[in-house]
Design a protein around this motif. Structure first.
Motif, PDB file in Angstrom:
ATOM      1  N   PRO A  29       0.846  -1.205   0.000  1.00  0.00           N
ATOM      2  CA  PRO A  29       0.000   0.000   0.000  1.00  0.00           C
ATOM      3  C   PRO A  29       0.881   1.256   0.000  1.00  0.00           C
ATOM      4  N   ILE A  30       0.742   2.091  -0.999  1.00  0.00           N
ATOM      5  CA  ILE A  30       1.631   3.234  -1.167  1.00  0.00           C
ATOM      6  C   ILE A  30       0.851   4.540  -0.964  1.00  0.00           C
ATOM      7  N   PRO A  31       1.162   5.299   0.100  1.00  0.00           N
ATOM      8  CA  PRO A  31       0.499   6.585   0.319  1.00  0.00           C
ATOM      9  C   PRO A  31       1.246   7.705  -0.399  1.00  0.00           C
ATOM     10  N   PRO A  32       0.623   8.879  -0.504  1.00  0.00           N
ATOM     11  CA  PRO A  32       1.363  10.024  -1.044  1.00  0.00           C
ATOM     12  C   PRO A  32       2.421  10.479  -0.039  1.00  0.00           C
ATOM     13  N   PRO A  33       3.483  11.153  -0.499  1.00  0.00           N
ATOM     14  CA  PRO A  33       4.498  11.671   0.418  1.00  0.00           C
ATOM     15  C   PRO A  33       3.877  12.702   1.368  1.00  0.00           C
ATOM     16  N   PRO A  34       4.532  12.969   2.508  1.00  0.00           N
ATOM     17  CA  PRO A  34       5.859  12.474   2.868  1.00  0.00           C
ATOM     18  C   PRO A  34       5.851  11.348   3.903  1.00  0.00           C
ATOM     19  N   VAL A  35       4.681  11.031   4.505  1.00  0.00           N
ATOM     20  CA  VAL A  35       4.654  10.080   5.620  1.00  0.00           C
ATOM     21  C   VAL A  35       4.474   8.666   5.094  1.00  0.00           C
ATOM     22  N   PRO A  36       5.373   7.735   5.434  1.00  0.00           N
ATOM     23  CA  PRO A  36       5.208   6.343   5.005  1.00  0.00           C
ATOM     24  C   PRO A  36       4.117   5.640   5.795  1.00  0.00           C
ATOM     25  N   THR A  37       3.536   4.624   5.218  1.00  0.00           N
ATOM     26  CA  THR A  37       2.533   3.844   5.931  1.00  0.00           C
ATOM     27  C   THR A  37       3.188   2.626   6.569  1.00  0.00           C
ATOM     28  N   PRO A  38       2.830   2.302   7.818  1.00  0.00           N
ATOM     29  CA  PRO A  38       3.413   1.129   8.466  1.00  0.00           C
ATOM     30  C   PRO A  38       2.779  -0.155   7.951  1.00  0.00           C
ATOM     31  N   VAL A  39       3.602  -1.158   7.683  1.00  0.00           N
ATOM     32  CA  VAL A  39       3.110  -2.454   7.227  1.00  0.00           C
ATOM     33  C   VAL A  39       3.813  -3.561   7.997  1.00  0.00           C
ATOM     34  N   ILE A  40       3.125  -4.688   8.094  1.00  0.00           N
ATOM     35  CA  ILE A  40       3.712  -5.906   8.648  1.00  0.00           C
ATOM     36  C   ILE A  40       3.506  -7.016   7.622  1.00  0.00           C
TER      37      ILE A  40
END
Length: 207
Positions: free
Chosen positions: A89-100
């Motif tokens: 899942p890719i969000p817009p910049p600048p904050v990354p999304t947490p994944v497990i």
């Protein structure tokens, strides 16, 4: 993220989700690399997971690295999180999304987890912060030595590893509930909840 409903003590009222009980806090210290690493070669295009756009980095995503990995089960276990359908899942910049990452412990599942970990470590997946890997047992009993050793190798490429044991009730199709969930799973969920409740922006990801 919603309050954590997975505690061993029940709430006195149905409208008040139980809070994590007293006692030592789960250890959420990274054991492996917590960011992509220079010099790691990216897997071939046909060995990478697909991507999809999300509007914002507002929740925790479970990335099942192969079919039948258990990502949907994990999203049911921890309300407020989502399954990514085997995609980044890719969000817009600048904050990354947490994944497990989520995988089964059979040979093909561990190889898929290794490929996903290498893909992330190479830096070609921009906009995600991999917090760790959940390994869900694919059969009752202990892992064969060769798979156990391989799981250790795969786990060394991600910040953390959590283990989910074989649960016969889930195999029979029963929905995961506190009543059919063993203590080991409570501990995993408490650890992940504590990790997600910490500052996810501390986990770097390239953009």
């Amino acid at each position: 993220m919603t309050q954590n409903p997975w505690t061993r003590e029940q709430s006195p009222g149905p409208q008040q989700p139980p809070q994590p009980g007293p006692g030592p806090q789960p250890d959420i210290t990274p054991r492996g690399p917590s960011a992509p690493q220079h010099g790691v070669p990216a897997p071939a295009e046909d060995q990478r997971l697909p991507k999809f756009a999300i509007p914002a980095a507002d929740t925790l995503w479970w990335v099942g690295v192969h079919g039948g990995s258990g990502e949907t089960t994990m999203s049911v276990l921890l309300p407020g999180t989502r399954a990514s359908n085997h995609r980044w899942p890719i969000p817009p910049p600048p904050v990354p999304t947490p994944v497990i990452l989520v995988a089964r412990t059979h040979g093909s599942g561990l190889r898929a987890a290794q490929r996903a970990a290498i893909e992330w470590a190479s830096g070609v997946v921009q906009g995600v912060a991999v917090l760790g890997l959940v390994l869900i047992s694919d059969a009752p009993g202990r892992l064969p030595r060769v798979l156990d050793d391989f799981a250790d190798i795969v786990g060394g490429g991600v910040p953390r590893v959590w283990d989910i044991p074989w649960i016969e009730e889930w195999r029979r199709g029963e929905a995961p509930t506190p009543d059919n969930t063993p203590d080991e799973v409570f501990e995993v969920l408490e650890s992940i909840y504590a990790l997600r409740a910490s500052n996810p922006a501390d986990y770097p990801a390239p953009y």
